[in-house]
Write an enzyme that holds these catalytic residues in place. Structure first.
Site, PDB file in Angstrom:
ATOM      1  N   ARG A  45       0.836  -1.201   0.000  1.00 24.07           N
ATOM      2  CA  ARG A  45       0.000   0.000   0.000  1.00 24.07           C
ATOM      3  C   ARG A  45       0.867   1.246   0.000  1.00 24.07           C
ATOM      4  O   ARG A  45       0.559   2.238  -0.660  1.00 24.07           O
ATOM      5  CB  ARG A  45      -0.949  -0.002   1.216  1.00 24.07           C
ATOM      6  CG  ARG A  45      -1.733   1.299   1.377  1.00 24.07           C
ATOM      7  CD  ARG A  45      -2.925   1.162   2.314  1.00 24.07           C
ATOM      8  NE  ARG A  45      -2.564   0.599   3.597  1.00 24.07           N
ATOM      9  CZ  ARG A  45      -2.037   1.295   4.608  1.00 24.07           C
ATOM     10  NH1 ARG A  45      -1.750   2.582   4.469  1.00 24.07           N
ATOM     11  NH2 ARG A  45      -1.765   0.699   5.756  1.00 24.07           N
ATOM     12  N   TYR A  97     -15.412  17.502 -17.116  1.00 24.29           N
ATOM     13  CA  TYR A  97     -15.925  16.135 -17.180  1.00 24.29           C
ATOM     14  C   TYR A  97     -17.054  15.937 -16.170  1.00 24.29           C
ATOM     15  O   TYR A  97     -17.010  16.461 -15.056  1.00 24.29           O
ATOM     16  CB  TYR A  97     -14.775  15.160 -16.916  1.00 24.29           C
ATOM     17  CG  TYR A  97     -15.185  13.753 -16.612  1.00 24.29           C
ATOM     18  CD1 TYR A  97     -15.960  13.015 -17.506  1.00 24.29           C
ATOM     19  CD2 TYR A  97     -14.814  13.144 -15.416  1.00 24.29           C
ATOM     20  CE1 TYR A  97     -16.349  11.722 -17.212  1.00 24.29           C
ATOM     21  CE2 TYR A  97     -15.194  11.848 -15.118  1.00 24.29           C
ATOM     22  CZ  TYR A  97     -15.973  11.146 -16.018  1.00 24.29           C
ATOM     23  OH  TYR A  97     -16.360   9.866 -15.720  1.00 24.29           O
ATOM     24  N   ASP A 169      -5.520  18.993 -15.689  1.00 25.58           N
ATOM     25  CA  ASP A 169      -5.843  17.639 -16.136  1.00 25.58           C
ATOM     26  C   ASP A 169      -5.310  17.505 -17.566  1.00 25.58           C
ATOM     27  O   ASP A 169      -5.802  18.143 -18.491  1.00 25.58           O
ATOM     28  CB  ASP A 169      -7.357  17.424 -16.098  1.00 25.58           C
ATOM     29  CG  ASP A 169      -7.739  15.978 -16.384  1.00 25.58           C
ATOM     30  OD1 ASP A 169      -7.092  15.347 -17.244  1.00 25.58           O
ATOM     31  OD2 ASP A 169      -8.704  15.477 -15.778  1.00 25.58           O
ATOM     32  N   LYS A 194      -7.190   6.209 -20.162  1.00 24.31           N
ATOM     33  CA  LYS A 194      -7.416   6.658 -21.534  1.00 24.31           C
ATOM     34  C   LYS A 194      -6.177   6.389 -22.403  1.00 24.31           C
ATOM     35  O   LYS A 194      -5.822   5.245 -22.635  1.00 24.31           O
ATOM     36  CB  LYS A 194      -7.794   8.141 -21.516  1.00 24.31           C
ATOM     37  CG  LYS A 194      -8.868   8.525 -20.500  1.00 24.31           C
ATOM     38  CD  LYS A 194     -10.165   7.769 -20.649  1.00 24.31           C
ATOM     39  CE  LYS A 194     -11.329   8.389 -19.889  1.00 24.31           C
ATOM     40  NZ  LYS A 194     -11.205   8.425 -18.439  1.00 24.31           N
TER      41      LYS A 194
END
Length: 392
Positions: A45, A97, A169, A194
């Site tokens: 983690r 978005y 972004d 993406k």
């Protein structure tokens, strides 16, 4: 080195075994020589060798200080937003978005963080909307889906004047087309789902920061929240990035050809693509991007949802699906799919029309893709009397 060479050779050979492919370290924990004495890894983690390669890779490509990999793009955004506190404000691009819009309006507002939206493609709007409480200026450039372009370098100067962090972004461009940190951004976010992973088989998010202070805070948020990217997804993303240059070059070339063709079709009203000379901020895109991306959006002269759905249901090669950036071409209808939760008045004010259709252009032959769009659009059988306009 040239971009393609740098990308490939930024992915290291495994020091332990000499493996030319990054190994998948599928382990939850690591044996230590003595308490606190280890090989740099204690628990996956907190840190994992496969994830670390990806984090170092995106940091190198974005020319940042440190990189971080998360379980999704939204998890990456969540970690960045946790840098804020009650009373802070965000100045955000209005054409954002749909998932981020929901997070801004239905989640972080519950913690006393206010979001002000403006059209950041006009720099005067940014100067007018910033307040003493603004801690983030939040950009998407290009935006999704109307592909508005904001002047990152100029806005970064405004941010610095007001002691505000600039968050960009960079999902639509990737670091191969645009590097916001050298232009003055403090934090860069990617939905690696993406273009970076590129094969529609991964959900992943990445963040790159430009200094140690931000890196320490993001590392804490990543570890404590636990929204980390698994070793296998990290490996798939690394493998996807290996072919990014070739994929993206073809996608951009196809998108340019499709956008130019759409502008001539009698059923099409507006074409949104920064690579067209008639785009509002084409001159800025030309200055800050190497190519213009693989997304194209357009609206219809018969601007209604019914006709848009007729089109998206009629294509054969363009597959109707949410997301973008994969090798196979896709399309969606934002008003009823990715942006359906944005109020209609806000959506239209941001320029997202009822008939807007977003194309994620893949690596197929451009002529075949154009033929597919032609047969779908021709079904509308509209007159060609009105001149097509091409806007931002």
């Amino acid at each position: 080195m040239k971009t393609a060479t740098q990308l490939i050779h930024s992915i290291p050979v495994d020091e332990l075994t000499g493996a030319i492919s990054v190994p998948i370290y599928q382990t939850s924990t690591f044996v230590q020589e003595s308490p606190g004495i280890n090989k740099g890894f204690e628990f996956s983690r907190a840190n994992n060798p496969t994830r670390k390669v990806l984090e170092n890779l995106i940091c190198t490509l974005e020319e940042g200080y440190a990189g971080f990999a998360f379980a999704s793009g939204m998890a990456a955004i969540d970690a960045v937003l946790k840098l804020l506190k009650t009373g802070d404000e965000i100045l955000a691009v209005e054409d954002t978005y749909g998932g981020i819009f929901q997070m801004f309006n239905h989640m972080i507002e519950r913690f006393g963080i206010k979001v002000n939206f403006t059209d950041t493609s006009n720099i005067d709007n940014v100067s007018a909307a910033i307040t003493p409480k603004t801690k983030f200026i939040w950009l998407e450039s290009p935006t999704n889906p109307t592909l508005k372009i904001s002047d990152i370098k100029s806005i970064s100067k405004i941010a610095k004047q007001h002691n505000t962090l600039l968050v960009v972004d960079n999902t639509l461009c990737t670091p191969l087309l645009q590097q916001p940190i050298p232009m003055g951004a403090d934090i860069v976010i990617h939905s690696a789902t993406k273009y970076l992973a590129g094969h529609t088989d991964v959900i992943a998010g990445l963040v790159v920061v430009n200094n140690k202070s931000l890196a320490d805070q993001l590392r804490f948020n990543q570890n404590i929240s636990g929204s980390i990217l698994s070793p296998f997804e990290a490996w798939l993303t690394i493998r996807g990035i290996e072919t990014l240059y070739l994929r993206l070059e073809k996608q951009c070339s196809n998108a340019q050809a499709i956008a130019s063709w759409l502008a001539t079709h009698p059923a099409v009203d507006k074409v949104f693509y920064p690579g067209l000379a008639t785009h509002k901020n084409h001159h800025i895109a030309r200055k800050q991007q190497k190519l213009y991306g693989g997304l194209v959006s357009f609206s219809l002269k018969s601007d209604n949802i019914k006709n848009a759905i007729r089109i998206v249901n009629a294509t054969r090669l363009f597959k109707l699906a949410e997301s973008f950036g994969g090798v196979k071409s896709m399309l969606d209808h934002p008003a009823t799919m990715t942006h359906r939760n944005i109020p209609e008045d806000f959506r239209k004010r941001a320029g997202l029309q009822d008939s807007c259709i977003r194309l994620s252009v893949g690596i197929e032959d451009a002529d075949d893709l154009i033929s597919d769009l032609k047969q779908a659009l021709d079904k509308l059988n509209q007159p060609s009397g009105k001149q097509t306009t091409v806007l931002q």
